[in-house]
Design an enzyme around this catalytic site. Sequence first.
Site, PDB file in Angstrom:
ATOM      1  CG  HIS A   1      -1.869  -1.065   1.368  1.00 22.76           C
ATOM      2  ND1 HIS A   1      -1.798  -2.036   2.328  1.00 22.76           N
ATOM      3  CD2 HIS A   1      -2.980  -1.339   0.639  1.00 22.76           C
ATOM      4  CE1 HIS A   1      -2.819  -2.865   2.191  1.00 22.76           C
ATOM      5  NE2 HIS A   1      -3.541  -2.479   1.181  1.00 22.76           N
TER       6      HIS A   1
ATOM      7  CD  GLN B   1       0.522  -6.597 -12.744  1.00 24.97           C
ATOM      8  OE1 GLN B   1       0.151  -5.550 -13.265  1.00 24.97           O
ATOM      9  NE2 GLN B   1       0.133  -7.789 -13.194  1.00 24.97           N
TER      10      GLN B   1
ATOM     11  CD  GLN C   1      -8.879  -4.519  -7.031  1.00 24.97           C
ATOM     12  OE1 GLN C   1      -9.713  -4.980  -6.275  1.00 24.97           O
ATOM     13  NE2 GLN C   1      -7.815  -3.865  -6.581  1.00 24.97           N
TER      14      GLN C   1
ATOM     15  CB  SER D   1      -1.598 -10.377   0.727  1.00 18.41           C
ATOM     16  OG  SER D   1      -2.956 -10.552   1.082  1.00 18.41           O
TER      17      SER D   1
ATOM     18  NE  ARG E   1      -8.726 -11.911   2.026  1.00 12.55           N
ATOM     19  CZ  ARG E   1      -9.222 -11.057   1.138  1.00 12.55           C
ATOM     20  NH1 ARG E   1      -8.455 -10.591   0.164  1.00 12.55           N
ATOM     21  NH2 ARG E   1     -10.483 -10.660   1.219  1.00 12.55           N
TER      22      ARG E   1
END
Length: 282
Positions: free
Chosen positions: A37, A148, A153, A185, A187
């Site tokens: 991010h 990327q 998405q 990620s 996650r």
Amino acid sequence: MLIAKTIAEARAAVAKLRAERHCIGLVPTMGAMHAGHLSLVRAARAHCDAVVATIFVNPAQFAPGEDFAKYPRIFEADCALLEAEGVDVVFAPEPAEMYPAGVTTVVEVAGISDRLDGASRPGHFRGVATVVAKLFNIVQPNHAFFGQKDAAQVAVLRQMVRDLNFNLELVVCPTVREPDGLALSSRNRYLSPEQRQQALVLNRALRRVEEKIAAGVIDAEPLIDLGLAVLADEPDVRLDYFRIVDPDTLEDVSDVSAGALVAVAAVVGPARLIDNAVIPPR
Ligand code: PAF
């Protein structure tokens, strides 16, 4: 750094920025910031005069039974990181602000939204396209920054920007990885140390396929077989897909000579992880 909770506050803050400086960069996120991010924020800073980041765990892109409820929410820590990166405005609405009672309009990018992750997560890209279209309308950025890693998405949003004539440029930034190759990620936080080791097989499969392509193999079939064989080395990793597709349409290609996207998704313990490699045209 100004934190806007409502659409009216976000619009007012952006109007002020626009009056002072001409180019606005938008970094949409669901929070739980990591270096990926922050690389988007840095790219936005480099391209634009002002940066707006959004933090919104978008219920519309999660199916029942997915990880919406447990998705990490660490708002204060996220804001501290964004402020340190020089973000001007954070827009962090509640779900009721984005989806008040009575909202019925959705954005359906037909066809492409049913491929790759869209095939395994029906309705996911409808939720993504709808919220991103809303964010584009609220912030009206000149540039919007995406990673990327979320290649499907990106393809869906590119098509949406073209089809709905959004007056902005999508900027796609490289995937950020841990030193051992694991794609960052939010996650990854769900993984135990053992599962994190197992997750490395996604990147390993992509690298092996890239090596074969570099050695001259262009047919998709043997390349996919190789990727699947590498992934089979980790029996606890449950494969969703390993595909070689056109990066714009997400349709399968039979060879990689015109450039391709090698994309993988798998479930590792509690986390569904994705990764990909971009193969340039030969
Ligand atoms: O990539 C994400 O984090 C989300 O899909 C996005 C683009 C912020 C929309 O909710």
